[in-house]
Design a protein around this motif. Sequence first.
Motif, short mmCIF file in Angstrom:
data_model
loop_
_atom_site.label_atom_id
_atom_site.label_comp_id
_atom_site.label_asym_id
_atom_site.label_seq_id
_atom_site.Cartn_x
_atom_site.Cartn_y
_atom_site.Cartn_z
N ASP A 206 18.26 -70.92 9.76
CA ASP A 206 18.41 -72.23 10.41
C ASP A 206 18.86 -73.26 9.38
OD1 ASP A 206 17.82 -71.41 12.94
OD2 ASP A 206 15.84 -72.32 13.05
N ARG A 207 18.29 -73.20 8.20
CA ARG A 207 18.61 -74.15 7.15
C ARG A 207 20.06 -74.00 6.69
NH1 ARG A 207 14.66 -73.22 2.66
NH2 ARG A 207 13.21 -74.02 4.24
N LEU A 208 20.53 -72.75 6.61
CA LEU A 208 21.89 -72.49 6.11
C LEU A 208 22.90 -72.30 7.23
CD1 LEU A 208 21.07 -70.00 3.20
CD2 LEU A 208 21.37 -72.49 3.09
N ASN A 209 22.42 -72.41 8.47
CA ASN A 209 23.29 -72.28 9.64
C ASN A 209 23.96 -70.90 9.71
OD1 ASN A 209 24.20 -73.58 12.03
ND2 ASN A 209 26.22 -73.87 11.12
N LEU A 210 23.13 -69.85 9.62
CA LEU A 210 23.62 -68.48 9.64
C LEU A 210 23.04 -67.72 10.84
CD1 LEU A 210 23.08 -67.51 5.89
CD2 LEU A 210 25.21 -68.25 6.96
N PRO A 211 23.86 -66.94 11.54
CA PRO A 211 23.30 -66.06 12.57
C PRO A 211 22.48 -64.96 11.92
CG PRO A 211 25.61 -65.55 12.20
CD PRO A 211 25.32 -66.78 11.39
N TYR A 212 21.54 -64.40 12.68
CA TYR A 212 20.68 -63.37 12.10
C TYR A 212 20.19 -62.42 13.18
CZ TYR A 212 16.97 -66.59 13.71
OH TYR A 212 16.17 -67.42 14.46
N VAL A 268 22.38 -50.45 18.15
CA VAL A 268 22.42 -51.77 18.80
C VAL A 268 22.91 -52.82 17.81
CG1 VAL A 268 21.04 -53.58 19.88
CG2 VAL A 268 20.61 -51.19 20.45
N MET A 269 22.38 -52.80 16.59
CA MET A 269 22.76 -53.80 15.59
C MET A 269 24.24 -53.68 15.23
SD MET A 269 19.33 -53.72 13.20
CE MET A 269 19.55 -55.28 12.34
N MET A 270 24.76 -52.47 15.15
CA MET A 270 26.18 -52.28 14.89
C MET A 270 27.02 -52.96 15.96
SD MET A 270 27.42 -50.54 12.26
CE MET A 270 28.91 -49.88 12.97
N THR A 271 26.62 -52.78 17.22
CA THR A 271 27.35 -53.38 18.33
C THR A 271 27.22 -54.90 18.30
OG1 THR A 271 26.96 -51.40 19.66
CG2 THR A 271 27.67 -53.38 20.83
N PHE A 276 29.74 -60.16 17.57
CA PHE A 276 29.80 -61.46 16.90
C PHE A 276 31.16 -61.67 16.23
CE2 PHE A 276 29.35 -63.84 12.89
CZ PHE A 276 29.00 -65.08 13.40
N ILE A 277 31.65 -60.66 15.53
CA ILE A 277 32.94 -60.78 14.84
C ILE A 277 34.07 -61.01 15.84
CG2 ILE A 277 34.64 -59.47 13.50
CD1 ILE A 277 32.30 -58.15 12.05
N ASN A 278 33.96 -60.41 17.03
CA ASN A 278 34.99 -60.54 18.06
C ASN A 278 34.77 -61.73 18.98
OD1 ASN A 278 36.42 -58.24 17.22
ND2 ASN A 278 35.05 -56.90 18.36
N ASN A 279 33.84 -62.62 18.61
CA ASN A 279 33.54 -63.82 19.40
C ASN A 279 33.09 -63.47 20.82
OD1 ASN A 279 34.31 -65.73 17.34
ND2 ASN A 279 36.45 -65.19 17.77
N GLU A 280 32.35 -62.38 20.94
CA GLU A 280 31.78 -61.97 22.21
C GLU A 280 30.28 -62.19 22.19
OE1 GLU A 280 34.95 -58.23 22.63
OE2 GLU A 280 32.84 -57.88 22.10
N PRO A 282 26.70 -61.18 21.95
CA PRO A 282 26.09 -59.95 21.42
C PRO A 282 25.33 -59.20 22.50
CG PRO A 282 25.72 -61.80 19.94
CD PRO A 282 26.29 -62.38 21.20
N ILE A 283 25.43 -57.90 22.46
CA ILE A 283 24.73 -57.07 23.44
C ILE A 283 23.23 -57.37 23.39
CG2 ILE A 283 24.48 -55.16 21.80
CD1 ILE A 283 24.80 -53.24 24.18
N TYR A 284 22.61 -57.45 24.55
CA TYR A 284 21.18 -57.73 24.72
C TYR A 284 20.80 -59.11 24.18
CZ TYR A 284 20.73 -52.75 25.75
OH TYR A 284 20.86 -51.50 26.29
N TYR A 285 21.76 -60.04 24.13
CA TYR A 285 21.41 -61.39 23.68
C TYR A 285 20.45 -62.02 24.69
CZ TYR A 285 21.92 -66.25 22.21
OH TYR A 285 21.66 -67.53 21.77
N HIS A 286 19.44 -62.70 24.20
CA HIS A 286 18.40 -63.33 25.03
C HIS A 286 17.50 -62.28 25.67
CE1 HIS A 286 17.77 -67.62 25.90
NE2 HIS A 286 18.99 -67.82 25.44
N CYS A 287 17.45 -61.07 25.11
CA CYS A 287 16.60 -60.02 25.67
C CYS A 287 15.64 -59.48 24.63
CB CYS A 287 17.46 -58.86 26.20
SG CYS A 287 18.45 -59.27 27.66
N ARG A 288 14.52 -58.97 25.11
CA ARG A 288 13.56 -58.27 24.28
C ARG A 288 13.15 -56.99 24.99
NH1 ARG A 288 10.45 -63.71 22.60
NH2 ARG A 288 12.07 -64.47 21.18
N GLY A 289 12.74 -56.01 24.21
CA GLY A 289 12.36 -54.75 24.85
C GLY A 289 12.09 -53.65 23.85
N TYR A 290 12.10 -52.42 24.35
CA TYR A 290 11.81 -51.26 23.51
C TYR A 290 12.61 -50.08 24.03
CZ TYR A 290 9.01 -49.24 27.28
OH TYR A 290 8.61 -48.70 28.48
N TYR A 291 12.72 -49.05 23.19
CA TYR A 291 13.46 -47.85 23.58
C TYR A 291 12.51 -46.87 24.25
CZ TYR A 291 16.72 -43.95 23.37
OH TYR A 291 17.57 -42.92 23.69
#
Length: 304
Positions: A206-212, A268-271, A276-280, A282-291
């Motif tokens: 948040d301080r450095l304005n970086l996605p994570y 999932v993280m790879m996708t 993010f790089i393709n300005n799309e 991110p998969i499962y954005y705003h979601c939480r869960g488990y496998y």
Amino acid sequence: MNLYQINDGIQIFESCDSKKLIIRNYMNGKKITIDKQLPLKNLLFFLREPKSEDEISSFLPRITKENLQDVLSSLISLKTIRRRDKLKENKTIDILIIGLGTTGSHLVEGICRSNINVNLHIVDPDKVDESNIARQSYLYKEIGQYKVDTFKSKFIDKNINTYKLFIENEECLEKICIENNINMVLQCGDYPSPRKLGKLVNIVCDRLNLPYIINSGYISNVVSLPEFYYPNKRYSFNYKHDYSDETLLFSQVLNKANYDVAIQPSFVMMTQIKNFINNEEPIYYHCRGYYNSKILAWEVERVD
């Protein structure tokens, strides 16, 4: 400018009597059968490579620009490609990965084998031991080597910067990010705990304005969904994640996650990185869960 191209996973057939065209979309399981028309057949072959509306109009001069969109939208085999600036397309992204355990090691391996232009900055103080071999991306011959060093020797053509240390405070993480012009931080470590490290990443990003991306790891054979966050948004790691200075009394873990389950978060993280790089989004954005290892699928719920 929009470009149009036949989707990946499409095959086009001609019937044996040469009267029909059959379009099979294997990505969504759909099939279209239409009367064979030479202009349409030529158009489909023409669109095997990305083409603009002007190029399509020139290729089919009898089609007007007004009904071009109708023709394109009627073919489910087409997709729109947004032209990107070549400088941006070739830009190298600097990614910091904290922790090279099960998820982190497979993630580094996947990134190094992908087509992502990336400078990797990897952080882990540990050496490979025999217990890592079953689930992590290491070999018996690498036992005793520093985890970060195994990737530098394995992928000598990649730009990999290494740190043999724990991220113990905000100052340490912030210094690494600033010195290396980091564009994204991926938390895959568990020291001092996945939640405390996630909170630390949240604050610094948040301080450095970086996605994570936060990966909370696994307990027994249950792995959590990696969570992508944009900096300085209401929806953050801190949002609806209870955090307190609690002390663990004991954890009942009789077995570690099976290999086929433990590697799922890295996919999932790879996708998410590619999205993010393709300005799309991110998969499962705003979601939480488990496998769910019984049905081999992610069980997720949206966080409002």
